[in-house]
Design an enzyme around this catalytic site. Structure first.
Site, PDB file in Angstrom:
ATOM      1  N   THR B 124       0.814  -1.231   0.000  1.00  0.00           N
ATOM      2  CA  THR B 124       0.000   0.000   0.000  1.00  0.00           C
ATOM      3  C   THR B 124       0.841   1.273   0.000  1.00  0.00           C
ATOM      4  O   THR B 124       0.348   2.329  -0.345  1.00  0.00           O
ATOM      5  CB  THR B 124      -0.910   0.051   1.239  1.00  0.00           C
ATOM      6  OG1 THR B 124      -0.092  -0.105   2.404  1.00  0.00           O
ATOM      7  CG2 THR B 124      -1.956  -1.035   1.220  1.00  0.00           C
ATOM      8  N   LYS B 125       2.125   1.157   0.417  1.00  0.00           N
ATOM      9  CA  LYS B 125       2.920   2.383   0.539  1.00  0.00           C
ATOM     10  C   LYS B 125       4.110   2.396  -0.399  1.00  0.00           C
ATOM     11  O   LYS B 125       5.193   2.836  -0.058  1.00  0.00           O
ATOM     12  CB  LYS B 125       3.361   2.577   1.991  1.00  0.00           C
ATOM     13  CG  LYS B 125       2.161   2.874   2.881  1.00  0.00           C
ATOM     14  CD  LYS B 125       2.531   3.144   4.300  1.00  0.00           C
ATOM     15  CE  LYS B 125       1.253   3.432   5.099  1.00  0.00           C
ATOM     16  NZ  LYS B 125       1.514   3.520   6.529  1.00  0.00           N
ATOM     17  N   ASN B 126       3.871   1.933  -1.600  1.00  0.00           N
ATOM     18  CA  ASN B 126       4.919   1.927  -2.611  1.00  0.00           C
ATOM     19  C   ASN B 126       4.516   2.956  -3.674  1.00  0.00           C
ATOM     20  O   ASN B 126       3.349   3.047  -4.055  1.00  0.00           O
ATOM     21  CB  ASN B 126       5.002   0.502  -3.185  1.00  0.00           C
ATOM     22  CG  ASN B 126       5.794   0.433  -4.468  1.00  0.00           C
ATOM     23  OD1 ASN B 126       5.372   0.939  -5.495  1.00  0.00           O
ATOM     24  ND2 ASN B 126       6.942  -0.194  -4.416  1.00  0.00           N
TER      25      ASN B 126
END
Lengths: 360, 335
Positions: B124-126
């Site tokens: 989710t945090k790429n």
């Protein structure tokens, strides 16, 4: 309770290990290994530990970095030039038709230059005009910069990297500085700090990118008048919670923000307004005494980025036995002084140049 | 023997990851890839920041390097690229190549959107995964599922910067979607008043609506309400100050002064309230002699913050104290 102490030798060992071999779990950094190299070397320099690398080792590293440079030729047009982040697709370097897949990245170019300066290379083998044209090709009409040419995302991080490259190479004539300033201004939010893009939430990292960028081009007062500076200063000082700094209101503290916000305040000349002792304790309490290195918080394991930025944060607040850093370029003052010295050799007179002085 | 096998199978079916690993065949052992000569990573003579890649990682990327060079854009390469992205979703060149293959094979973009949805749910945090999603949605020119998708991701972490940034892109690119955004934000703030991302989104919506005085006044009242419930919430105070950028008098707006005074007189000592009261004095440039009491009050607030209510920022408040003294040319003995 005893005050935590910095153990420089442990962290030097941690960085030296990172320079050699990293565990398979970090394979997600395969395409940006240069960032690990950057954090390890800047960190070692802050620890005054570059001498622990042999001259041959330093030479090897310099050669490894130069191999990542893309220079213009029949297979590589000038707008792809600069440095790649790793050797993952280096086999395409001189392969016809693969330009799309073999391109530089502006963050990697910035870090490559910092590494070379830190190791005492005089940048004579950097194809400066190609690097600057590569940077220019990444600028968008709104003034922002993309990370890389093909489908790269754009935000304040790459504005900072681009302006830092121009600063290091002493030439901003290839880019539109006024548009970059406009973009930075557009990222200024209602709470007085900066988001990564216009409208996005204020964040310690993007605020650093904005302030460091403006400082590198001597336009800090141009975007922030006295009142705006005061509001930003309050926002930044308010990020100190419980000792350490958080990146955004109502989030948990993380060691890297001791650098992002510490450097922001340092550039603004306001670092004395924070509680340095509590900040120091927070950072030092996140050092791993077994393996060396710093983690972002108590629930994490150390990584090169948090280790380097923890040391940067500690250096800013005057931790003993750490070399001072230049907060706008994020290299040591020693390396920044060396840069000034070599800039005289490669800057032609009458060129459009930046003033490299920062406000601190 | 059979029994043992039986037992082994049922064991591994409980550990599906392990089973996948056990059944996984390296590309170099796959007959259908025999025609491809893998290309090892060329790291040059020196060993610098080497990664101890797993066999699987090296194998997949050795074959990826080969197809990138031969520019093979086939169904089997789409599978290879999928494996490469599972191993390293941060390699944006693999994403660029995937897009080339998708275009070449004329892959149904709806399937591709579903694929990237699954990848984003895992990473989710790429940055790269969100960038790829943007490209696919642009090609589809259909944002109909995007607000729901980002809402799902924000449900996992309501402060995910990537998801918010992407959501703002969707809202500004496809402007008709803005209508219900205030309701969405309202829900998030009701659920967690300290969610600074939600307050920022609220400002984003209001700011983009070219608000008139009525809207701003309504927002000010809304914020007053939230501050009364949780007065130590910096997010709400910052939002209030942001709204006042729209008002001619700024922070000197009568209702703000009244609101703050009442709260303070009731005994509330939120640091943000006190900070706001200090700014009320600071912003008032009139040199009226009756100001002396106001200045003394502001200085008292600074001292109280430094010593009692906000000691971690002691140096900051001492600096503000001196700043006010200097600005109003005020010294304690003047009184």
């Amino acid at each position: 309770m005893n005050k935590p102490q910095l153990k420089p030798e442990q962290h030097k060992k941690y960085f030296r290990r990172s320079l050699d071999l990293l565990p398979g779990e970090v394979a997600v950094f395969d395409y940006s290994r240069l960032t690990i190299l950057y954090f390890a070397l800047i960190g070692l320099d802050i620890l005054d530990g570059l001498d622990s690398l042999t001259d041959d080792r330093k030479k090897d590293i310099v050669e490894w970095v130069y191999r990542l440079q893309l220079v213009p030729n029949e297979y590589c047009s000038v707008h792809k030039c600069g440095f790649m982040g790793s050797t993952t697709v280096i086999h395409l370097k001189n392969h016809p038709g693969s330009e799309k897949y073999c391109e530089s990245n502006v963050a990697m170019t910035y870090m490559a230059l910092c590494i070379l300066i830190t190791l005492g290379d005089n940048l004579s083998r950097v194809n400066k005009s190609a690097v600057l044209k590569g940077v220019a090709s990444l600028q968008k009409p709104d003034g922002s910069f993309k990370s890389n040419y093909e489908h790269g995302e754009s935000d304040l991080r790459f504005v900072y990297c681009s302006l830092a490259i121009c600063n290091i190479l002493n030439d901003s004539s290839s880019i539109n500085v006024n548009n970059a300033i406009k973009f930075i201004s557009n990222c200024l939010n209602y709470d007085g700090a900066f988001g990564q893009n216009p409208g996005t939430e204020s964040h310690g990292g993007s605020t650093y990118c904005a302030i460091a960028s403006l400082s590198l081009i001597n336009k800090l007062n141009h975007v922030l008048d006295e009142n705006k500076s005061k509001i930003l200063e309050r926002w930044a000082v308010n990020r100190q919670t419980n000792g350490g700094f958080q990146g955004r209101p109502n989030k948990d503290p993380d060691t890297c923000y001791s650098f992002w916000l510490g450097a922001t305040l340092s550039i603004m000349g306001s670092l004395n307004r924070i509680n340095k002792e509590r900040n120091r304790d927070f950072v030092l309490n996140n050092a791993n005494l077994l393996t060396g290195g710093f983690s972002k918080n108590m629930d994490s394991i150390p990584d090169p980025m948090h280790t380097c930025l923890s040391l940067c944060g500690l250096s800013l607040i005057g931790e003993e036995n750490l070399n001072p850093i230049n907060p706008a370029l994020n290299i040591t003052v020693r390396a920044a002084n060396y840069l000034k010295q070599i800039q005289g050799d490669y800057t032609l007179p009458n060129q459009n140049i930046f003033n490299t002085d920062t406000d601190c | 023997m059979d029994d043992q096998n039986q037992e082994h199978k049922s064991d591994s079916s409980d550990l599906s990851d392990e089973a996948d690993t056990l059944n996984y065949v390296l590309y170099r052992d796959r007959p259908e890839w025999k025609d491809v000569q893998p290309i090892a990573q060329d790291d040059g003579p020196a060993q610098v920041v080497q990664i101890a890649y797993s066999n699987k990682f090296s194998d997949v990327f050795d074959y990826f390097r080969a197809v990138l060079k031969s520019e093979e854009k086939s169904v089997r390469v789409l599978g290879l690229v999928t494996d490469a992205l599972t191993l390293n979703p941060a390699n944006y060149t693999v994403w660029i190549y995937r897009l080339e293959i998708v275009k070449h094979l004329k892959v149904d973009l709806h399937n591709e959107l579903e694929y990237i949805s699954n990848v984003i749910r895992e990473f989710t945090k790429n940055y790269q995964v969100w960038q790829y999603r943007k490209t696919i949605v642009e090609m589809l020119n259909d944002p109909s599922g995007e607000l729901e998708f980002t809402a799902d991701i924000l449900d996992m972490d309501s402060k995910n910067y990537h998801a918010w940034q992407y959501r703002q892109w969707v809202l500004t690119t496809f402007s008709k979607l803005m209508e219900n955004e205030l309701n969405f934000v309202d829900n998030l703030i009701s659920h967690d008043m300290r969610n600074n991302s939600a307050w920022n989104q609220r400002y984003f919506v209001v700011n983009n609506s070219d608000p008139n005085n009525d809207v701003i006044n309504k927002e000010i009242e809304y914020t007053f309400g939230k501050i009364q419930i949780l007065s130590k919430n910096e997010s709400a105070w910052n939002y209030l100050r942001g709204l006042l950028l729209y008002s001619e008098n700024g922070i000197l707006e009568d209702k703000v002064r009244d609101f703050c005074s009442k709260l303070y007189n009731k005994g509330n000592r939120s640091t943000h309230l006190m900070s706001c009261l200090i700014d009320l004095t600071d912003a008032d440039d009139s040199t009226n002699p009756e100001n002396i009491e106001k200045i003394k009050f502001a200085l008292k607030l600074c001292s109280d913050l430094a010593s009692v209510y906000d000691p971690i920022r002691r140096f900051y408040w001492e600096y503000i104290y001196k700043d006010i003294e200097l600005k109003f040319n005020f010294k304690e003995h003047d009184t």
